[in-house]
Scaffold this motif. Structure first.
Motif, PDB file in Angstrom:
ATOM      1  N   GLY A 114       0.820  -1.193   0.000  1.00  0.00           N
ATOM      2  CA  GLY A 114       0.000   0.000   0.000  1.00  0.00           C
ATOM      3  C   GLY A 114       0.861   1.253   0.000  1.00  0.00           C
ATOM      4  N   PRO A 115       0.267   2.423  -0.037  1.00  0.00           N
ATOM      5  CA  PRO A 115      -1.179   2.655  -0.039  1.00  0.00           C
ATOM      6  C   PRO A 115      -1.840   2.284  -1.369  1.00  0.00           C
ATOM      7  CG  PRO A 115      -0.001   4.725  -0.297  1.00  0.00           C
ATOM      8  CD  PRO A 115       1.041   3.681  -0.022  1.00  0.00           C
ATOM      9  N   HIS A 116      -2.997   1.622  -1.238  1.00  0.00           N
ATOM     10  CA  HIS A 116      -3.789   1.258  -2.410  1.00  0.00           C
ATOM     11  C   HIS A 116      -4.103   2.504  -3.218  1.00  0.00           C
ATOM     12  CE1 HIS A 116      -7.570  -0.145  -4.458  1.00  0.00           C
ATOM     13  NE2 HIS A 116      -6.850  -1.223  -4.584  1.00  0.00           N
ATOM     14  N   LYS A 117      -4.220   2.350  -4.535  1.00  0.00           N
ATOM     15  CA  LYS A 117      -4.358   3.493  -5.435  1.00  0.00           C
ATOM     16  C   LYS A 117      -5.752   4.122  -5.386  1.00  0.00           C
ATOM     17  CE  LYS A 117      -3.958   4.376 -10.315  1.00  0.00           C
ATOM     18  NZ  LYS A 117      -4.120   5.816 -10.163  1.00  0.00           N
ATOM     19  N   ASP A 118      -5.827   5.413  -5.713  1.00  0.00           N
ATOM     20  CA  ASP A 118      -7.017   6.214  -5.474  1.00  0.00           C
ATOM     21  C   ASP A 118      -8.265   5.792  -6.235  1.00  0.00           C
ATOM     22  OD1 ASP A 118      -5.914   6.967  -7.890  1.00  0.00           O
ATOM     23  OD2 ASP A 118      -6.239   9.103  -7.626  1.00  0.00           O
TER      24      ASP A 118
END
Length: 459
Positions: free
Chosen positions: A262-266
């Protein structure tokens, strides 16, 4: 699966924006998911030609964008931010162009960090050019090599976070959306998509580990967001799109099974399910992403986000200034409000989270399936599946049941003409064989997609 997730890791009172069980701390000390929410600014070029002759102008555009955005962030006392470069196709087909773009953007970000103590991180997202009909195979060949080159050399050029909007399975899923065919959607996302994610993200994670960067995660933008935009225009039922969103979580989870942190994408609104299951931080986009696309998810998307994004905005002049600079300001103020509530008291933060949820969730089933309580319930059921195929069937079926119950409780608005779709979708799911090999063979034999070539998946 290299790593297995078998339970949700939050209860409802812990599931909140700016706080993740496994925060990501970068080399400069910027911590995402460690207690506050930060802006993630996504930007792209105005309409212009991109070729060898125009590359100097392209680089100047990117320099101008990030310079102005960093300047505004300093003026607004932003404590830290993430910038995302979603490379345009030409800059992935020509990896050296993407790497040059990465260098010029990151150098300016480093300058502002050194001079103004503005901590930042750069997310690099190449285009998945394997969708090109000339691509010989999903996991080897010239197109695969170009994507991997952008990741590796881009990481060495300064990218901190490696992400992509991958397209494995999209060759059949596009048709599934067009005809609202849930069996085909499960084949595209739950079989082909998961197979591809496993291969792709084991490679990306290997590159991240080798270069000392962060394998950040994938999104089902080309699947679930495509459905959302079509539903918003009235071309397909909103209940179908909502179920696709939940189904997409199984596919996106594979990146974390293969070592992503992560961070997971927007643009993957299914990120809320990823956070519930893995504890990794997530980036989300809502009202501030209207510059890129409209959605019914303006406030609820922020409820458990760790980064707050604008999706993507062109570098065009508006009355207030250049559009990316304006987006930076909008994101900064949103994050400032959320962080103020969080620092006031935990109760205030929960109250703000719940207001964001309640302001959207009853107006659209696509918003309803992002409610934190719904996400936790559905995630708990999804992870009971032993294979991606089984989890996909569970995700779709339980999403139908959740929406049915919400309609019964008058908790969500669904047009009467869409009610019959729930029966058709559930019948579709129940007709699917429990044998994934048999199901795969059936779908190959009945596929009418001109883009799908089983040999590219070793089938």
């Amino acid at each position: 699966m290299s790593k297995s997730f078998s339970k949700v890791v939050y209860d409802l009172n812990q599931f909140i924006y700016g706080e993740s069980i496994h925060p990501v701390t970068l080399k400069n000390g910027l911590t995402i998911g460690g207690g506050q929410i930060y802006p993630e600014l996504n930007f792209t070029l105005p309409s212009m030609s991109i070729n060898a002759d125009t590359m100097p102008e392209v680089l100047e555009q990117y320099k101008s964008i990030i310079e102005d955005a960093c300047k505004r962030a300093v003026e607004l006392s932003v404590p830290g931010f993430v910038a995302e470069i979603e490379l345009l196709p030409q800059a992935t087909y020509n990896p050296e162009w993407g790497i040059d773009i990465t260098k010029v953007v990151r150098e300016i970000m480093w300058h502002y960090e050194e001079k103004h103590q503005l901590k930042s991180a750069l997310r690099l997202t190449p285009v998945d050019i394997r969708e090109d009909l000339k691509s010989e195979h999903m996991w080897h060949g010239a197109y695969w090599d170009k994507v991997m080159t952008v990741f590796e050399k881009g990481a060495l050029a300064g990218a901190d976070l490696l992400s992509i909007e991958s397209i494995g399975g999209k060759d059949v899923h596009d048709e599934a959306i067009m005809f609202c065919n849930m069996k085909q959607a499960i084949f595209g996302l739950g079989v082909l998509g998961c197979m591809d994610m496993s291969k792709l993200w084991s490679s990306i994670t290997s590159i991240a580990n080798k270069t000392g960067r962060v394998s950040a995660g994938d999104t089902a933008c080309g699947f679930a967001n495509t459905a959302m935009v079509l539903a918003d225009k009235g071309y397909i039922p909103k209940v179908f799109s909502a179920i696709i969103r939940v189904l997409a979580a199984v596919r996106s989870l594979v990146a974390y099974e293969e070592g992503a942190r992560g961070p997971h994408k927007d643009c993957g609104y299914e990120g809320v399910y990823i956070k519930a299951i893995t504890g990794t931080p997530i980036s989300m986009e809502g009202k501030s992403s209207a510059c890129a696309h409209l959605s019914p998810l303006g406030n609820i998307a922020g409820a458990v986000a760790d980064l707050w994004s604008n999706e993507s905005v062109q570098n065009v002049k508006l009355l207030g200034g250049m559009a990316p600079t304006i987006s930076m300001e909008q994101l900064a103020y949103d994050c400032r409000l959320m962080n103020t509530a969080k620092h006031s008291s935990f109760e205030d933060a929960i109250r703000l989270r719940d207001w964001m949820v309640e302001s959207d969730s009853r107006f659209d089933p696509q918003a309803y399936v992002l409610r934190p309580d719904v996400v936790l319930r559905l995630s708990d059921k999804i992870v009971q599946g032993k294979t991606h195929f089984e989890r996909s069937k569970i995700a779709a079926n339980e999403a139908v049941n959740e929406i049915r119950e919400a309609i019964k409780q008058d908790a969500v608005m669904v047009d009467d003409k869409e009610l019959s779709w729930l029966d058709m979708i559930q019948n579709d799911i129940e007709s699917i064989s429990d044998d994934d090999d048999a199901f795969t063979q059936e779908m190959i034999e009945t596929s009418t997609s001109g883009k799908f070539d089983p040999k590219k998946y070793d089938l």
